[in-house]
Design a protein around this motif. Structure first.
Motif: not given
Length: 181
Positions: A90-94, A123-125
């Motif tokens: 998993t990874n988080e995109n900002i 800002v969207n995560r």
């Protein structure tokens, strides 16, 4: 002029809507394997135990895999032809969306020397997950097929099983090799 103010919102909505429903998939396989000889499957517990996700999500993934394998004509067995294992990342995109378009003096998009004030930022995560699904020949213990699916993950518990089902179904569309390449 009002439509120009709402255009960024519409574009942002379209991007967010399409990014949530997209599942990117890929697969690879052993060209020497005889996929017609595989009729039964079981889960490979040591591989599944190593997946770094919650036990609840593991259960969801395994349910989805079992459902898809049974739909493809496989039988779950204590003496399987194929062992099924999973691996996850998993990874988080900002994403930061900047909108400097405000009513005032000046012209068009971008920097404006006659404009005093500022626009707004959004800002969207999103969390994006990748599921690797490995099919291993039970006799030789060699990997014969691997499918991978990457997608935005559901945040709401009510949607998690539905999203996982969608991801697993898209991955297993590629099995057996050569059917939908």
């Amino acid at each position: 002029m009002k439509i120009l103010r709402f255009t960024p919102f519409l574009l942002l909505f379209a991007v967010l809507f399409t990014s949530c429903s997209t599942v990117r998939v890929a697969s690879d396989y052993d060209r020497e394997a005889n996929f017609d000889s595989y009729n039964t499957f079981a889960f490979f517990k040591p591989g599944i135990d190593r997946a770094e996700i919650s036990d609840l999500d593991k259960k969801r993934i395994l349910r989805a895999i079992e459902q898809e394998m049974l739909a493809k004509g496989f039988t779950k067995s204590e003496e399987p032809d194929l062992l099924v294992s999973i691996f996850t990342k998993t990874n988080e995109n900002i994403n930061v969306y900047q909108n400097n378009m405000m009513p005032g003096w000046g012209y068009g998009w971008g920097w404006n020397p006659w404009f005093w004030g500022s626009g707004f930022n959004t800002v969207n995560r999103t969390s994006e997950g990748t599921l690797y699904l490995d099919l291993v020949d039970a006799e030789s213990r060699e990997l014969v097929w691997q499918g991978m699916g990457t997608a935005a993950l559901a945040e709401k518990v009510e949607r998690k099983q539905e999203r996982i089902n969608e991801i697993v179904a898209k991955i297993l569309e590629k099995y057996p090799p050569g059917t939908k390449e």
